[in-house]
Design an enzyme around this catalytic site. Structure first.
Site, PDB file in Angstrom:
ATOM      1  N   THR A  42       0.817  -1.208   0.000  1.00  0.00           N
ATOM      2  CA  THR A  42       0.000   0.000   0.000  1.00  0.00           C
ATOM      3  C   THR A  42       0.855   1.264   0.000  1.00  0.00           C
ATOM      4  O   THR A  42       0.458   2.295  -0.516  1.00  0.00           O
ATOM      5  CB  THR A  42      -0.915   0.021   1.239  1.00  0.00           C
ATOM      6  OG1 THR A  42      -0.104  -0.311   2.369  1.00  0.00           O
ATOM      7  CG2 THR A  42      -2.049  -0.963   1.099  1.00  0.00           C
ATOM      8  N   VAL A  46       9.072  -1.794  -3.919  1.00  0.00           N
ATOM      9  CA  VAL A  46      10.462  -2.059  -3.543  1.00  0.00           C
ATOM     10  C   VAL A  46      11.217  -2.578  -4.770  1.00  0.00           C
ATOM     11  O   VAL A  46      10.729  -3.465  -5.479  1.00  0.00           O
ATOM     12  CB  VAL A  46      10.558  -3.081  -2.387  1.00  0.00           C
ATOM     13  CG1 VAL A  46      12.020  -3.272  -1.985  1.00  0.00           C
ATOM     14  CG2 VAL A  46       9.745  -2.615  -1.186  1.00  0.00           C
ATOM     15  N   ASP A 164       4.829  -4.949  14.108  1.00  0.00           N
ATOM     16  CA  ASP A 164       4.378  -5.714  12.938  1.00  0.00           C
ATOM     17  C   ASP A 164       5.352  -6.836  12.614  1.00  0.00           C
ATOM     18  O   ASP A 164       5.694  -7.062  11.458  1.00  0.00           O
ATOM     19  CB  ASP A 164       4.205  -4.772  11.738  1.00  0.00           C
ATOM     20  CG  ASP A 164       3.388  -5.419  10.610  1.00  0.00           C
ATOM     21  OD1 ASP A 164       2.624  -6.374  10.896  1.00  0.00           O
ATOM     22  OD2 ASP A 164       3.505  -4.978   9.456  1.00  0.00           O
TER      23      ASP A 164
END
Lengths: 414, 308
Positions: A42, A46, A164
């Site tokens: 989102t 990369v 996360d």
């Protein structure tokens, strides 16, 4: 500081005058040659790159795409999570944290240049399910866990919560070094001006979410990362997420729903949490929901984790597999149960886990998690579809070979 | 790192000697001497007072906590150590620094709100048709000049942890706190570690009589304060106080602080240096002329079209 590229205007006049907008001192394509596209999310994309000026090694360039308003790309202010990630990555320095090389702000985009890591845990775990399930060697599991805990210990000692942790965010270099990555949700917890809860209502991919968060706790502590580490340990052993729940979506009123399915998955293995063992349990906002969950067969017998652990580590020994995880033994169970402790105050801290006998018994822990491993793990898939790092109009579609575990619901449907 | 000042980017990249700071500023002025001569500006400390006032004004409108405002002020100071002020619109830089500091200090405000507060506060000086986009652009500029090093260590935390040790009264703590607030109008945050600043503030708060209502009322006797502080430190036997004789019965808390400093490895000379800097700031503050400062800033902003 940056090698010179002479801009066509007065070098100092890159400010905010009516005619001259902000210009970066250095351009990403002058510094790096993009050799492929790795993944997208989102936030942006990369890319894999190498340096053009003799910079050693390979790089992963994370490009944050700007928000678009209509056709014209405008500056809209950098998201708070990107600001946090930029600030934290600039500050952190540890062998088990992915290293930031530089940040280039150019053309309304942010390019964060990181050292490249060939593997990640999601990919390694996936590899061990192909073509049939074969366990990750115990020495590798041990080394990964030690390095992961070492990185966590550093983060927590510096008042950083990762928030996360999951296999996809744990990188491994070809030299077997574990690097915690993606600090997009990380933040400092030393002096929050607001309660940590008010910032972002939901954190951590649901399968790795700690029970206190599922029960509505507003006070985050490093213990939430330690639960995730416990889940990752279990996944390294069994090659599947230990608590693979389905995420309940937010309703139209934007209230955070109780994650019943996820909590049930935890209770199935861990048993119901008991207030005798977790004194603050009764203060949890969603405490009343617990009674609606179905307890496993023997409510008073507590946890099935021990059974789960031994059946997991012994599951391959029948086939006389030499790399069986049976050698991880009782200390492995103790470490796992210490990490998957319901009460966040009694859960092992990173520091305590590093001191655990699990790491001092049996084979010495190697700083290379691939030491002694004969097979080779596949390299990260790099696609050639999009090598133009400067193209900002491409939609952020997912193209990587492996499923993204940040979307559990979608994956379950597959 | 975040918890460790010694390994922080603040210590490694944003702590200078006076000479280094002077050289940085000289280099900026030398880059375009015409510009500097065409638009004279008040001294740095007066500019800083003006910026501080503007940060407080927009901060109050947004309901921003002191620590975020302190962060914003430090961002502005870092930025102008790298960028010639006459090439920027300081009002835009101030709004942007507050906007960014709020995100870093976990009290974010929407970019549109910050932009519109700026428009209200500085009519005419800050009148962009696309002001949120300008603010977003300035944010890139600001972050780029700071090399994304946005985590800052403030002296407030040292003050909080030391106030118990020295049994500061509420008034003494409050006074020390306000001295720390004031130090953002000086170069001190670019020169010294936050704990040095905190100790300076504690020492001054003890030397200034607690019945003093605020630093402003005390600043008239700046010389006396400096002497008193030096005497207090000197009584610990670490250095020779200049002129004043010892033994003016320093209060026990000051004595305790002085003894503690001797036993710790804290750089006492740095603290004396800090005291002199803040005292001389309080003196300079008396000559501050807000109107003149504003006019001089507004002149180059208008003349160079930086408001558009």
């Amino acid at each position: 500081m940056f090698p010179g590229r002479r801009p066509p205007f007065h070098p100092a006049d890159r400010g905010l005058g009516p005619n001259v907008g902000y210009q970066s001192k250095v351009r990403v394509i002058d510094r790096y040659k993009v050799i492929g596209f790795i993944s997208s999310g989102t936030y942006g994309r990369v890319y894999k790159a190498v340096g053009r000026h003799g910079q050693v090694g390979e790089f992963a360039i994370k490009k944050f795409k700007p928000d678009k308003e209509g056709e014209q790309i405008q500056y809209t202010g950098i998201s708070q999570s990107a600001v946090r990630e930029m600030a934290l990555c600039s500050e952190l320095s540890h062998p088990n944290i992915i290293k930031l090389i530089e940040i280039i702000l150019e053309d309304k985009c942010i390019f964060m240049v990181f050292e490249y890591a060939e593997h990640d845990l999601l990919q390694i775990i996936h590899h061990h399910t192909q073509p049939t399930r074969h366990p990750i060697p115990p020495s590798t599991v041990k080394s990964i866990m030690f390095q992961l805990l070492n990185g966590c210990q550093y983060l927590h000692a510096n008042w950083v919560l990762h928030r996360d942790l999951k296999p996809a965010n744990i990188m491994v270099t070809s030299g077997g070094e574990v690097k915690i990555g993606d600090l997009g949700l990380a933040r400092l917890f030393n002096k929050p001006l607001h309660s940590l809860f008010s910032g972002d209502k939901v954190v951590v991919t649901i399968w790795y979410r700690a029970p206190e968060l599922l029960l509505g706790s507003r006070h985050y502590t490093p213990a939430i990362d330690m639960w995730a580490v416990g889940c990752i340990f279990a996944e390294l052993l069994s090659l599947r997420p230990i608590f693979k729940g389905e995420e309940a979506k937010m309703d139209s009123k934007k209230t955070v729903p109780f994650q019943r399915n996820q909590m049930q998955k935890i209770v199935d293995i861990m048993g119901l949490p008991a207030k005798e063992k977790w004194p603050h349990l009764v203060n949890m906002p969603e405490y009343s929901q617990l009674s609606t969950l179905s307890a496993s067969t023997h409510p008073k017998s507590g946890s099935n984790l021990e059974k789960w652990y031994y059946s997991t580590i012994n599951s391959h020994s029948a086939t006389s597999n030499p790399s069986s995880n049976a050698s991880l033994g009782a200390e492995g169970y103790k470490l796992l149960s210490g990490l998957l402790e319901y009460d966040p105050e009694r859960r092992l801290t990173a520091q305590q886990a590093l001191q655990h006998p699990f790491f001092s018994t049996g084979d010495k822990v190697s700083s290379n998690c691939f030491e002694g491993v004969k097979m080779e793990y596949p390299h990260r898939r790099v696609s050639q579809d999009d090598n133009d790092i400067r193209t900002s109009s491409l939609p952020g579609t997912k193209r990587s070979g492996l499923p993204d575990d940040s979307r559990p619901v979608k994956r379950l449907k597959e | 790192m975040a918890a460790n000042y010694w390994e922080s980017t603040q210590r490694r990249h944003w702590q200078f000697t006076r000479q280094q700071l002077e050289d940085l500023r000289k280099k900026l002025e030398d880059e375009d001497q015409n510009l500097v001569q065409m638009y004279p500006l008040p001294q740095v400390r007066h500019l800083s007072i003006y910026f501080n006032q503007q940060v407080s004004r927009i901060g109050k409108r947004l309901g921003v906590r002191q620590q975020a405002m302190a962060t914003a002020q430090l961002y502005i100071r870092r930025f102008y150590s790298k960028v010639e002020i006459r090439r920027t619109n300081p009002y835009l830089v101030i709004a942007t620094a507050v906007y960014l500091a709020c995100k870093m200090e976990e009290c974010p405000h929407h970019i549109r709100l910050v932009a519109s507060e700026g428009r209200t506060l500085w009519p005419g000086m800050y009148f962009f048709s696309n002001d949120t986009s300008k603010l977003g652009e300035c944010e890139f500029f600001l972050i780029s000049e700071m090399s994304s090093q946005m985590i800052v260590h403030h002296p407030y935390r040292s003050l909080t942890s030391l106030q118990g040790l020295f049994s500061l009264t509420q008034e003494e703590s409050a006074l020390a706190w306000s001295i720390i607030n004031d130090h953002y109008m000086t170069d001190l945050p670019l020169l010294f570690a936050p704990h040095i600043i905190a100790i300076m503030a504690i020492l001054l708060s003890l030397v200034l009589r607690p019945n003093t209502t605020g630093i402003q009322s005390a600043s008239g006797s700046a010389g006396t304060i400096a002497n008193a502080a030096q005497t207090a430190l000197g009584s610990a036997g670490q250095f020779k106080p200049t002129g004043e004789k010892q033994g003016s019965t320093p209060r026990t808390k000051v004595q305790k602080l002085a003894n503690w400093l001797v036993e710790s490895s804290i750089d006492i000379e740095a603290i004396v240096d800090c005291i002199q800097e803040i005292i001389s700031f309080y003196e300079v503050q008396e000559q501050y002329n807000e109107k003149l400062t504003r006019e001089q800033i507004n002149r180059f902003v208008k003349a160079r079209g930086l408001d558009k």
